[in-house]
Scaffold this active site. Structure first.
Site, PDB file in Angstrom:
ATOM      1  N   TRP A  73     -18.033  -3.449  -5.844  1.00  8.00           N
ATOM      2  CA  TRP A  73     -17.207  -4.658  -5.924  1.00  8.00           C
ATOM      3  C   TRP A  73     -16.459  -4.974  -4.624  1.00  8.00           C
ATOM      4  CZ3 TRP A  73     -16.119  -0.022  -8.472  1.00  8.00           C
ATOM      5  CH2 TRP A  73     -15.047   0.711  -7.950  1.00  8.00           C
ATOM      6  N   HIS A  74     -16.423  -4.022  -3.701  1.00 13.81           N
ATOM      7  CA  HIS A  74     -15.573  -4.192  -2.510  1.00 13.81           C
ATOM      8  C   HIS A  74     -16.372  -4.818  -1.369  1.00 13.81           C
ATOM      9  CE1 HIS A  74     -12.243  -2.776   0.296  1.00 13.81           C
ATOM     10  NE2 HIS A  74     -13.235  -3.008   1.145  1.00 13.81           N
TER      11      HIS A  74
ATOM     12  N   ALA B 260      -5.456   4.900  -0.698  1.00 14.80           N
ATOM     13  CA  ALA B 260      -5.384   4.990   0.764  1.00 14.80           C
ATOM     14  C   ALA B 260      -3.935   5.158   1.198  1.00 14.80           C
ATOM     15  CB  ALA B 260      -5.977   3.737   1.376  1.00 14.80           C
TER      16      ALA B 260
ATOM     17  N   HIS C 237      -8.007  -3.328   2.869  1.00  8.28           N
ATOM     18  CA  HIS C 237      -7.413  -4.553   2.306  1.00  8.28           C
ATOM     19  C   HIS C 237      -6.289  -5.088   3.183  1.00  8.28           C
ATOM     20  CE1 HIS C 237      -9.531  -5.049  -1.530  1.00  8.28           C
ATOM     21  NE2 HIS C 237      -9.653  -3.731  -1.526  1.00  8.28           N
TER      22      HIS C 237
ATOM     23  N   SER D 277      -5.834   1.252   4.487  1.00  4.39           N
ATOM     24  CA  SER D 277      -6.608   0.462   3.528  1.00  4.39           C
ATOM     25  C   SER D 277      -7.240  -0.727   4.230  1.00  4.39           C
ATOM     26  CB  SER D 277      -5.722  -0.063   2.398  1.00  4.39           C
ATOM     27  OG  SER D 277      -6.462  -1.013   1.635  1.00  4.39           O
TER      28      SER D 277
ATOM     29  N   GLU E  43     -18.317   1.691  -4.395  1.00  4.88           N
ATOM     30  CA  GLU E  43     -17.549   0.538  -4.872  1.00  4.88           C
ATOM     31  C   GLU E  43     -18.389  -0.733  -4.731  1.00  4.88           C
ATOM     32  OE1 GLU E  43     -13.645   0.040  -3.267  1.00  4.88           O
ATOM     33  OE2 GLU E  43     -12.976   2.054  -3.831  1.00  4.88           O
TER      34      GLU E  43
ATOM     35  N   GLN F 218       0.840  -1.203   0.000  1.00  5.49           N
ATOM     36  CA  GLN F 218       0.000   0.000   0.000  1.00  5.49           C
ATOM     37  C   GLN F 218       0.876   1.253   0.000  1.00  5.49           C
ATOM     38  OE1 GLN F 218      -3.390  -0.152  -0.220  1.00  5.49           O
ATOM     39  NE2 GLN F 218      -3.303   2.057  -0.546  1.00  5.49           N
TER      40      GLN F 218
ATOM     41  N   ASP G 216     -12.084  -7.611  -3.390  1.00  4.65           N
ATOM     42  CA  ASP G 216     -12.732  -7.005  -4.545  1.00  4.65           C
ATOM     43  C   ASP G 216     -13.164  -8.130  -5.469  1.00  4.65           C
ATOM     44  OD1 ASP G 216     -12.173  -4.453  -3.589  1.00  4.65           O
ATOM     45  OD2 ASP G 216     -10.238  -4.370  -4.617  1.00  4.65           O
TER      46      ASP G 216
END
Ligand SMILES: [Zn+2]
Length: 260
Positions: free
Chosen positions: A230-231, A165, A172, A170, A228, A144, A179
């Site tokens: 997709w997230h 981010a 993630h 993040s 988003e 990141q 995603d």
């Protein structure tokens, strides 16, 4: 004192407390009445969940908080709530689901519990004739950091802050996000995903498997991110069902209202 008096007094006290909270909330939103920043921060109440008593302010103006318990399944990470530097989730594993690429990559990973839930979600989607494809899960602090620094170098800090981010902020990095896309989307992560069967199925069903669409449409001011579809963020079935039912962001649900 008569026995009935005590419950009545307690009720009145609770009522007064609730009202005073409402008032302070309204005052906070009214720019003309807004208190100076330090006062606002010090007066802000810490909710029981998911913030922890050990969360600490790590920026001078108190606008950035470092979460104390990054391993919690209900951890809230956003542009104001960062993970400890270099945090790595304890139990990363690769979920057995189709990916948009073949080779091993750390971003295929999620934490164990989230990975099993993602497998169940993909299986149910397949049974409904849908074709989901996973694209990107775990992202390390270092990765990141590289992404953010490259964006700053290429586009300047303001742009970078809007679209990527900062390291540590993040979701993630928690290992609880994935995603998701589809062949119909040519594996891209775009808002038009919601117009596909896969995208709308996710919006309707993700909570049954413990996931929420973390950055809903029209909530950018609260989440700090554009829509988003997709997230996916794993938060456990019970919480996901409640969040889905109330149609709230995690920030709203837990009473955290970050601003940019
Ligand atoms: Zn994402």
């Amino acid at each position: 004192m008569k026995k009935w008096i005590i419950p009545v007094l307690v009720s009145i006290a609770v009522f007064l407390t609730a009202c005073s909270e409402d008032t302070s909330e309204q005052e906070k939103e009214d720019p003309e009445k807004a208190a100076p920043k330090e006062t606002e921060v010090s007066e802000k109440e810490e909710p029981d969940l998911p913030a922890s008593a050990g969360d600490r302010k790590v920026s001078e103006d108190g606008s950035m908080i470092e979460v104390e318990e990054p391993e919690r399944i209900d951890v809230i990470v956003n542009k104001q709530r960062k993970l400890p530097d270099g945090y790595e989730p304890p139990d990363l594993t690769e979920p057995d689901v189709p990916f948009s690429f073949e080779e091993f990559h750390p971003k295929k990973q999620m934490r164990e519990e989230a990975a099993r839930a993602l497998e169940a979600l993909f299986e149910a989607a397949e049974e409904d004739g849908l074709d989901l494809v996973a694209a990107s899960g775990y992202r390390s602090y270092e990765r990141q950091k590289t992404i953010y620094e490259n964006s700053v170098a290429e586009n300047g800090e303001e742009y970078a802050n809007r679209y990527s981010a900062k390291p540590g902020t993040s979701e993630h990095q928690t290992g609880l996000a994935m995603d998701v896309t589809s062949a119909e989307m040519a594996f891209r992560l775009e808002q038009s995903f919601i117009e596909t069967d896969e995208g709308s199925w996710l919006e309707e069903n993700a909570h049954r498997f413990g996931f929420v669409i973390r950055y809903p449409e029209g909530k950018t001011d609260i989440t700090g991110y554009a829509y988003e579809p997709w997230h996916l963020r794993y938060i456990g079935e019970k919480l996901a069902a409640e969040v889905h039912e109330q149609e709230e962001t995690l920030e709203e649900f837990f009473g955290l209202y970050p601003t940019n």
